[in-house]
Design an enzyme around this catalytic site. Sequence first.
Site, PDB file in Angstrom:
ATOM      1  N   ASP A   1      -2.520 -10.372  -2.719  1.00  0.00           N
ATOM      2  CA  ASP A   1      -3.130  -9.932  -1.463  1.00  0.00           C
ATOM      3  C   ASP A   1      -4.599  -9.566  -1.731  1.00  0.00           C
ATOM      4  O   ASP A   1      -4.960  -9.142  -2.831  1.00  0.00           O
ATOM      5  CB  ASP A   1      -2.364  -8.707  -0.935  1.00  0.00           C
TER       6      ASP A   1
ATOM      7  N   HIS B   1       0.817  -1.224   0.000  1.00  0.00           N
ATOM      8  CA  HIS B   1       0.000   0.000   0.000  1.00  0.00           C
ATOM      9  C   HIS B   1       0.853   1.278   0.000  1.00  0.00           C
ATOM     10  O   HIS B   1       0.340   2.359  -0.279  1.00  0.00           O
ATOM     11  CB  HIS B   1      -0.934   0.041   1.213  1.00  0.00           C
TER      12      HIS B   1
END
Length: 342
Positions: free
Chosen positions: A196, A160
């Site tokens: 993910d 992220h």
Amino acid sequence: MFAVYSQDHQYHNPRFELVDGQFSPPFEHPRRAETVLAQIREISLGHILPPRDFGLSAILRVHDEGFVRFLQTAWNEWSLVRGEGDAFPFTWIGRAMRRDKVPETSDGKLGYYAFDAGTPITSGTWRAATTSVNVALTGQELVAKGERAVFALCRPPGHHAARDCYGGYCFLNNAAIAAQAFRDAGAERVAILDVDYHHGNGTQEIFYDRRDILFVSLHAHPRQEYPYFSGYEDERGAGTGEGYNQNYPLPWGTDWTSYREPLEDAIRAIRNYSPDAFVVSLGVDTFEKDPICKFQFHKEDYLRLGEAIARVNKPTLFVMEGGYAVDELGLNVVNVLVGFEN
Ligand code: Q9C
Ligand code: ZN
């Protein structure tokens, strides 16, 4: 398969996380890495190596210098004003506000560089986050020198984290830094597959206008799921990078049966790209019992996932990302690696 691990991840040990409007015990905690390590030992995956220190240069190939300096000093600056607790932002850049000015104060900088309030910065975060990068880079170096595959047991995770912002439990983008390191070591093309549950918005952003690094991600649809503002199918890259970013947003409830086809498509795209090196952002928060996610993977499905990844048939670096069902986390990760090796 070698694994790379350091216990220094424990320096990132926040007391609380902001969840559903309350400060609650963190989902992203040190036991995650320890249980994966224990499972790797249990099945005798292979030697477990410590990272070596690569310094800041590889990080600065991917991240903004002001951002890196901020992360390095953020907790100290916070603690001068706020004392011993963990650092949280409380403000953000609104739609029409200035994003070309970095504030001077702790609160201002936290708001400038963070994109969520769920990612506390602690006194040990910088040490843990830089060690996590070193874990990935040690794995990258082993693969560049001829290993078929290495598992980098990174914590905190990284996908992220973008060029100049952090969030989603991520500070520095381990997978992106490793992918750039492959390029700098002579690989012409690098592919990244992100499995993910959450979209790897940071990795996407870092390589969005480049064709030398292909980014392919399967994840929960942003109209339903974090990170909400990134991960749509029509995000396909920019400029000469157009076509070299591929997103597969999938609905809540996705199980292996509905994941298989988009995964095959993703693997096909990566094979066609014919990368010299392959990085897998390995999150296992697709698991049915994950406490913060809504996919329905069973433990055996991770064997199949590993088999599919192996079909790319290129030197491969696995980089640990998310996965929060701590009792099954180790088994699920190891199943991917075992499926890959068989
Ligand atoms: N209600 C990774 O998997 N949102 N990051 C939690 C809980 C943040 C996940 C919301 C999820 C971040 C690396
Ligand atoms: Zn995730």
